[in-house]
Scaffold this active site. Structure first.
Site, PDB file in Angstrom:
ATOM      1  N   ASP A  44       7.946   2.235   0.429  1.00 35.29           N
ATOM      2  CA  ASP A  44       7.881   0.857  -0.070  1.00 35.29           C
ATOM      3  C   ASP A  44       9.263   0.384  -0.539  1.00 35.29           C
ATOM      4  O   ASP A  44      10.098   1.195  -0.942  1.00 35.29           O
ATOM      5  CB  ASP A  44       6.875   0.804  -1.227  1.00 35.29           C
ATOM      6  N   ASN A  92      -0.896  -4.905   7.186  1.00 39.43           N
ATOM      7  CA  ASN A  92       0.453  -5.449   7.426  1.00 39.43           C
ATOM      8  C   ASN A  92       0.482  -6.558   8.495  1.00 39.43           C
ATOM      9  O   ASN A  92       1.472  -7.285   8.610  1.00 39.43           O
ATOM     10  CB  ASN A  92       1.442  -4.345   7.804  1.00 39.43           C
TER      11      ASN A  92
END
Ligand code: FPP
EC number: 2.5.1.-
Length: 270
Positions: A44, A92
């Site tokens: 991340d 995503n």
């Protein structure tokens, strides 16, 4: 000709000495006999890394790909058996289409340059997730990488691509229901071990469950990653954004893991 101010040269030297002593300290603390077999990473912070540098978000993903290369080699040299990397989640797809397109190109770029290194380090590529929904070129790059490294017997580099844990568990439940309905599976034979065989992680064999899960960039959540498999994993949330995560960050996370007492619901020293 530009001349470096000697004051800054001393600062740079101090920085180098500091980094070297920190590196040596990390190496001294690391117990090579207790390296986790399976490390999973939620990579991340690529976007924030780029924004901090006034760069487009995709610059963070590009730099993140270099980190994938570094960490893959480092993990394999430490003797890790499986490295699972969360590269693209089923959620995503909600990102802007230009970013999704960029992320879809990354495996193509990554494998086109990195497969020889993977083979050199005896690393085998596997994938969890529904790759049939990825663009043709991405599917081909992934399939070719798996075929080209199928003979490797060292670390498994397991990419989660278009992967979501709830989807994985739902698909497993469906398949189990189908097998019961067809008479291929008895209701009495459904237990944790047999359920696990219906999950995408079954290809990882005895190392299906991560020992250590790392998430970079300071966020402390799991985001639909390997929910079944991390039931007893040690969790390590580190502040660095993924492009800044390096070999020493990996070693430090392993040292933190080595300091934990894993009890699996039992008692210490049992
Ligand atoms: C999360 O950061 C990162 C991703 C969704 C993509 C991860 C992909 C890579 C690191 C490259 C993968 C490489 C290969 C070879 C497949 P973010 O964009 O959510 O960052 P932010 O939270 O700062 O916005």
């Amino acid at each position: 000709m530009s001349v470096i101010n000697p004051k800054y040269m001393i600062k740079m030297e101090e920085q180098l000495v500091f980094s070297k002593s920190k590196h040596d300290e990390i190496n001294q603390q690391l117990d090579m006999e207790r390296i986790p077999n399976h490390i999973a990473i939620i990579m991340d912070g690529n976007g924030r890394w780029a924004q901090k540098r006034h760069l487009p978000r995709v610059a963070g993903h590009k730099q993140g790909m270099q980190t994938v290369k570094k960490i893959t080699i480092a993990a394999s040299e430490l003797g890790v058996k499986v490295l699972s990397l969360y590269a693209f989640s089923t959620e995503n797809w909600k990102r802007p289409s230009s970013e999704v397109s960029y992320l879809m190109q990354l495996p193509v770029r990554f494998f086109s340059t990195f497969v020889p290194d993977l083979v050199k380090h005896n690393v085998k590529v596997t994938v969890m997730g529904d790759i049939t929904q990825l663009p043709e070129a991405t599917q081909k790059a992934v399939k070719d990488a798996m075929a080209d490294t199928a003979h490797c017997t060292g670390m498994i580099l397991n990419f989660a691509l278009n992967y979501g844990s709830r989807d994985e568990i739902t698909q497993a439940a469906k398949k189990i229901a189908e097998d019961v309905q067809n008479g291929n599976l008895a209701l009495a034979d459904i237990d944790e071990a047999s359920f696990g065989k219906y999950l995408m992680s079954t290809q990882l064999g005895q190392f299906a469950n991560p020992d250590l899960l790392i998430r970079t960039s300071g966020e402390e959540r799991i985001s639909n990653f390997m929910l079944w498999q991390i039931a007893y994993s040690e969790l390590e949330f580190v502040p660095e954004h993924w492009p800044d995560f390096d070999e020493d960050s990996l070693r430090s996370a392993i040292i933190a893991y080595q300091g934990r007492h894993r009890r699996f619901g039992g008692l210490k020293n049992q």
